[in-house]
Design a protein around this motif. Structure first.
Motif, PDB file in Angstrom:
ATOM      1  N   VAL A 100       0.856  -1.192   0.000  1.00  0.00           N
ATOM      2  CA  VAL A 100       0.000   0.000   0.000  1.00  0.00           C
ATOM      3  C   VAL A 100       0.888   1.236   0.000  1.00  0.00           C
ATOM      4  N   MET A 101       0.455   2.238  -0.743  1.00  0.00           N
ATOM      5  CA  MET A 101       1.239   3.444  -0.848  1.00  0.00           C
ATOM      6  C   MET A 101       0.436   4.624  -0.336  1.00  0.00           C
ATOM      7  N   VAL A 102       1.067   5.420   0.518  1.00  0.00           N
ATOM      8  CA  VAL A 102       0.386   6.587   1.069  1.00  0.00           C
ATOM      9  C   VAL A 102       1.081   7.846   0.576  1.00  0.00           C
ATOM     10  N   GLY A 103       0.296   8.716  -0.046  1.00  0.00           N
ATOM     11  CA  GLY A 103       0.862   9.928  -0.613  1.00  0.00           C
ATOM     12  C   GLY A 103       1.012   9.801  -2.110  1.00  0.00           C
ATOM     13  N   VAL A 104       0.156  10.453  -2.851  1.00  0.00           N
ATOM     14  CA  VAL A 104       0.212  10.340  -4.306  1.00  0.00           C
ATOM     15  C   VAL A 104       0.510  11.711  -4.896  1.00  0.00           C
ATOM     16  N   GLY A 105       1.621  12.280  -4.452  1.00  0.00           N
ATOM     17  CA  GLY A 105       2.126  13.494  -5.075  1.00  0.00           C
ATOM     18  C   GLY A 105       2.922  13.112  -6.303  1.00  0.00           C
ATOM     19  N   SER A 106       3.852  13.963  -6.717  1.00  0.00           N
ATOM     20  CA  SER A 106       4.584  13.644  -7.937  1.00  0.00           C
ATOM     21  C   SER A 106       5.473  12.422  -7.719  1.00  0.00           C
ATOM     22  N   LEU A 107       6.053  12.321  -6.524  1.00  0.00           N
ATOM     23  CA  LEU A 107       6.890  11.158  -6.250  1.00  0.00           C
ATOM     24  C   LEU A 107       6.049   9.883  -6.165  1.00  0.00           C
ATOM     25  N   GLY A 108       4.950   9.964  -5.448  1.00  0.00           N
ATOM     26  CA  GLY A 108       4.078   8.805  -5.315  1.00  0.00           C
ATOM     27  C   GLY A 108       3.579   8.321  -6.660  1.00  0.00           C
ATOM     28  N   GLU A 151      -7.810   2.598   7.472  1.00  0.00           N
ATOM     29  CA  GLU A 151      -7.834   1.455   8.386  1.00  0.00           C
ATOM     30  C   GLU A 151      -8.845   0.403   7.945  1.00  0.00           C
ATOM     31  N   THR A 152     -10.020   0.872   7.559  1.00  0.00           N
ATOM     32  CA  THR A 152     -11.057  -0.057   7.125  1.00  0.00           C
ATOM     33  C   THR A 152     -10.612  -0.859   5.907  1.00  0.00           C
ATOM     34  N   ARG A 153     -10.121  -0.164   4.906  1.00  0.00           N
ATOM     35  CA  ARG A 153      -9.726  -0.815   3.663  1.00  0.00           C
ATOM     36  C   ARG A 153      -8.582  -1.805   3.875  1.00  0.00           C
ATOM     37  N   CYS A 154      -7.698  -1.483   4.802  1.00  0.00           N
ATOM     38  CA  CYS A 154      -6.539  -2.348   5.014  1.00  0.00           C
ATOM     39  C   CYS A 154      -6.937  -3.702   5.598  1.00  0.00           C
ATOM     40  N   LEU A 155      -8.097  -3.753   6.232  1.00  0.00           N
ATOM     41  CA  LEU A 155      -8.579  -5.045   6.705  1.00  0.00           C
ATOM     42  C   LEU A 155      -8.744  -5.993   5.526  1.00  0.00           C
ATOM     43  N   ASP A 156      -9.244  -5.453   4.416  1.00  0.00           N
ATOM     44  CA  ASP A 156      -9.408  -6.263   3.204  1.00  0.00           C
ATOM     45  C   ASP A 156      -8.089  -6.466   2.472  1.00  0.00           C
ATOM     46  N   VAL A 181      -2.131  -0.830  11.483  1.00  0.00           N
ATOM     47  CA  VAL A 181      -2.805  -1.879  10.714  1.00  0.00           C
ATOM     48  C   VAL A 181      -1.880  -3.078  10.521  1.00  0.00           C
ATOM     49  N   ASP A 182      -0.819  -3.124  11.355  1.00  0.00           N
ATOM     50  CA  ASP A 182       0.026  -4.306  11.431  1.00  0.00           C
ATOM     51  C   ASP A 182       0.948  -4.504  10.238  1.00  0.00           C
ATOM     52  N   VAL A 183       1.330  -3.413   9.600  1.00  0.00           N
ATOM     53  CA  VAL A 183       2.346  -3.495   8.551  1.00  0.00           C
ATOM     54  C   VAL A 183       3.704  -3.529   9.227  1.00  0.00           C
ATOM     55  N   ARG A 184       4.532  -4.499   8.880  1.00  0.00           N
ATOM     56  CA  ARG A 184       5.818  -4.648   9.568  1.00  0.00           C
ATOM     57  C   ARG A 184       7.008  -4.194   8.739  1.00  0.00           C
ATOM     58  N   CYS A 185       6.756  -3.831   7.470  1.00  0.00           N
ATOM     59  CA  CYS A 185       7.835  -3.358   6.615  1.00  0.00           C
ATOM     60  C   CYS A 185       7.434  -2.025   5.999  1.00  0.00           C
ATOM     61  N   ILE A 186       8.249  -1.014   6.220  1.00  0.00           N
ATOM     62  CA  ILE A 186       7.897   0.316   5.744  1.00  0.00           C
ATOM     63  C   ILE A 186       9.061   0.913   4.972  1.00  0.00           C
ATOM     64  N   LEU A 187       8.761   1.433   3.801  1.00  0.00           N
ATOM     65  CA  LEU A 187       9.760   2.142   2.999  1.00  0.00           C
ATOM     66  C   LEU A 187       9.354   3.599   2.959  1.00  0.00           C
TER      67      LEU A 187
END
Lengths: 243, 243
Positions: A100-108, A151-156, A181-187
């Motif tokens: 999942v990606m958060v932030g959809v600016g020019s870099l995103g 949070e809701t969507r990440c359940l799915d 939401v229990d993500v253990r790897c973050i970039l």
DNA sequence: GTCTGTGAAGGGCTTCACAGCT
DNA sequence: AGCTGTGAAGCCCTTCACAGAC
């Protein structure tokens, strides 16, 4: 480049493959070269050839591969397809990561369209942003969703990796929500240091830092050339005269 | 992550500051924190505070700074403004780098708009692309120029750093052309290994490799948690019972 | 007492050289 | 003969602990 606290709480009970960090980084590179070789129809490759293509010494390459157990055949070389599978397994790429990606600016946006992810087993399953102007637009085949529904969507979606491409001011709060939401790897592409629980791996990519490191060795080299470049020439002359 | 061949031809004659690679990477990070502190109006900072903000141990931080010579005051701390200047000097950031960027796809566009460059002394002076659809458009305040005019324009621009953001197939040829116009520092976003003369520093940023490293430690941690997470809970219980 | 600067010990990664298999 | 796998040596970096300045 990310801190490796070497998990002080590690009770040493369960240990998967015990591969040095530096080796892991290079395994990923070898994988790239091997994939290219598979497409070329190459079946066997020697450590010298592979090392050359990857830009490392052949001894280092063999040492790296030795952590995977015996993978080659002496006097012959490595089976390209088999070695590729072996590395993918070691890196945990067989598990099919959902990103999942958060932030959809020019870099995103650039990241979402980056072809290198999908081609190497990383499926982007969700794009999120808080900006109403961006929500609902389609980027790289996915519709950008409202951060309020995160949070809701990440359940799915059940993501295994989170990517942070938001401005510095909100990066830490996004990080916390990913952890939530229990993500253990973050970039993260935010320039600052992010705090997260010990069992969460955070890697940071800071483009300005890469530039600054270039600047350092660059100024060192330029300096050396402006001086030793000439000096070397002079020495060469002197040597020629003297001998 | 880039190879450091440690310049075998280095005659040891001229040596600027002899700072370990790993330290240089962190100096760039400290610089970021210091800039933030300057804006906050902070005048003095201790190694503990600075280390916390940068996410490293305080001893490591002091060791790093010791390579710059005495920079702090014992019993007091570091003068924020002075330390920042000292680091900038050591990294060669006082020379005002001029950056040319080749390849203005989605990634190139994101990089050109990245505010972190300009704010840290890197001025983008030229954007180049070979695609007629992109040439002439304005990105980040600069007009994209035709790659055909690259060599000529570079005589005027006199770039010190080149950024490669083109597809894999042409990355090496772009690299050669950068070397041709005497650029000695190259930052490449192409996934493959690029060959260049020894006196040219090439750094590579491969996003897929970052992901794969996450995947590795991630699968290691997840595994450990599924086992030791529970085990730890059991141990805690057992301990509680036992004590 | 507080906080920096640094020698020394320790750990991890790289390099070398060669044993071992085909 | 050719090429892989690997102990051992060496190097770089981190960590520790404390001397030294304020």
């Amino acid at each position: 480049m990310t801190e490796q606290p070497s998990a002080p709480g590690d009770s040493g009970a369960v240990r998967s493959a015990d591969i040095p960090q530096a080796t892991v980084a290079r395994l990923a590179m070898y994988l790239r070269v091997l994939s290219a070789l598979v497409e070329d129809g190459t079946l066997i490759v020697s450590s010298d050839e592979l090392a050359l293509a990857a830009g490392v010494g052949s001894a280092k390459l063999r040492k790296d591969l030795s952590f995977l157990g015996p993978t080659g055949v002496r006097g012959v070389g490595y089976d390209v397809a088999r070695l590729r599978e072996r590395i993918e397994l070691a890196l945990g790429l067989d598990q099919g990561h959902r990103v999942v990606m958060v932030g959809v600016g020019s870099l995103g946006r650039a990241l979402a369209c980056y072809p290198g992810f999908a081609s190497r087993g990383f499926t982007i399953v969700g794009l999120f942003d808080a900006d109403p102007a961006v929500i609902g637009t389609v980027v790289g085949g996915l519709t950008v969703e409202d951060m309020a529904t995160f949070e809701t969507r990440c359940l799915d979606l059940d993501p295994t990796i989170g990517v942070i491409a938001v401005p510095e001011s909100v990066a830490q709060s996004i990080c916390d929500r990913l952890v939530g939401v229990d993500v253990r790897c973050i970039l993260s592409f935010a320039p600052q240091f992010l705090t997260a629980p010990e069992n969460v791996e955070v890697r940071r990519v800071d483009l300005a830092i890469e530039m600054q490191m270039l600047s350092f060795t660059g100024s060192r080299n330029t300096w050396a050339n402006e001086a030793t470049g000439d000096v070397a020439a002079h020495l060469a002359l002197a040597g020629a005269v003297q001998s």
